[in-house]
Design a protein around this motif. Structure first.
Motif, PDB file in Angstrom:
ATOM      1  N   GLY A   1      11.974  33.722  -4.927  1.00 31.28           N
ATOM      2  CA  GLY A   1      10.589  33.577  -4.518  1.00 31.28           C
ATOM      3  C   GLY A   1      10.097  32.144  -4.503  1.00 31.28           C
ATOM      4  N   MET A   2      10.991  31.201  -4.552  1.00 34.54           N
ATOM      5  CA  MET A   2      10.609  29.785  -4.554  1.00 34.54           C
ATOM      6  C   MET A   2      10.677  29.244  -3.126  1.00 34.54           C
ATOM      7  N   MET A   3       9.827  29.807  -2.280  1.00 34.60           N
ATOM      8  CA  MET A   3       9.849  29.443  -0.867  1.00 34.60           C
ATOM      9  C   MET A   3       9.207  28.096  -0.606  1.00 34.60           C
ATOM     10  N   MET A   4       8.386  27.593  -1.505  1.00 36.69           N
ATOM     11  CA  MET A   4       7.731  26.318  -1.301  1.00 36.69           C
ATOM     12  C   MET A   4       8.625  25.134  -1.668  1.00 36.69           C
ATOM     13  N   LEU A   5       9.716  25.393  -2.353  1.00 28.94           N
ATOM     14  CA  LEU A   5      10.629  24.321  -2.742  1.00 28.94           C
ATOM     15  C   LEU A   5      11.636  24.076  -1.618  1.00 28.94           C
ATOM     16  N   PRO A   6      11.716  22.851  -1.075  1.00 34.90           N
ATOM     17  CA  PRO A   6      12.672  22.574   0.015  1.00 34.90           C
ATOM     18  C   PRO A   6      14.114  22.768  -0.467  1.00 34.90           C
TER      19      PRO A   6
END
Length: 277
Positions: free
Chosen positions: A241-246
């Motif tokens: 769920g860490m979609m904001m981390l590139p």
């Protein structure tokens, strides 16, 4: 800037290496008439107006310094500066430089390290590897063309032919047949299939095209393991769920670690150099 420098060196060479003197002609006649065209003895005039009618330079003697058949120092400088002007074109189009620099660029891009190594380092590595690969060719040019030219054993036209022959022997094995045929078709000429009959105007662009194709293929093979790492990292981040981390921020350290553990520079540079043998 280069042209002005070449012209200046040429003027200095002619000024320092050549002397001209006018000799008085007493018994000879010039032309078809029986009247000599020598109006006054050499160097004799009293008024400035006499210079308009003075005609004593019917015979000019040129004397070159040294007179031993070797090239004078200023002329060596002129030839060296001329070669330096054409050196970038020769290195890029007729040596292994193109393939090496493209593969090194793909390696850096696959690692996603931005400007590490810097462009200056990549170019320096490419030049060093180019001179290593081209060393036998350079030695042949020196022995077969440069030394006989300095000794006065060959003329200028033969010098260029003998100097291009080692480069030709290097380029032909690296050039693919379909690239040669392509440029023959563009030039609307027929090729008999003999490598010795390929002119330089067709061999050089064919060699460049072959080098580009081979360099991009090697770059693609280098990209594959790093793409796998990117996909694994991206899937892991999505599942967490860490979609904001590139994904590249996380994958780059793993790429560098994999490259170090596999001794990547040795593998890339070593196998890249072996492709020319």
């Amino acid at each position: 800037m280069s042209i002005c420098l070449l012209v200046s060196v040429g003027i200095l060479w002619f000024e320092g290496s050549i002397r001209a003197r006018a000799t008085e002609i007493t018994g000879d006649r010039t032309g078809d008439t029986e009247i000599s065209t020598t109006i006054d003895p050499a160097g004799t005039y009293t008024e400035p107006e006499d210079m308009d009618t003075l005609n004593t330079v019917n015979r000019v003697t040129l004397e070159y310094q040294g007179d031993n058949g070797t090239l004078a120092g200023p002329l060596r400088i002129l030839i060296t500066l001329t070669l330096i002007s054409f050196a970038p074109i020769i290195i890029i189009t007729m040596t292994s430089f193109t393939r090496i620099i493209i593969v090194l660029h793909f390696t850096r891009a696959a690692l996603n390290t931005q400007t590490a190594p810097p462009n200056q380092i990549l170019i320096a590595i490419a030049l060093i590897l180019t001179f290593f690969i081209m060393n036998p060719t350079i030695n042949r040019i020196n022995v077969e063309a440069v030394q006989p030219m300095e000794a006065g054993e060959i003329e200028q036209d033969e010098f260029f032919q003998k100097a291009f022959a080692p480069l030709r022997d290097f380029m032909i094995p690296q050039t693919q047949v379909r690239d040669v045929q392509l440029f023959y078709d563009i030039a609307q000429q027929e090729w008999d299939g003999d490598n010795d009959s390929i002119p330089g105007a067709i061999l050089v662009p064919s060699f460049i095209l072959s080098e580009l194709r081979r360099a991009f293929w090697i770059g693609f093979m280098i990209y594959i393991p790093f793409i796998v790492i990117d996909m694994v990292v991206a899937s892991t981040l999505m599942s967490m769920g860490m979609m904001m981390l590139p994904p590249t921020t996380v994958s780059m350290p793993f790429k560098i670690l994999l490259f170090i553990m596999a001794d990547g520079w040795t593998l890339v540079i070593g196998n890249l150099v072996r492709t020319f043998y």
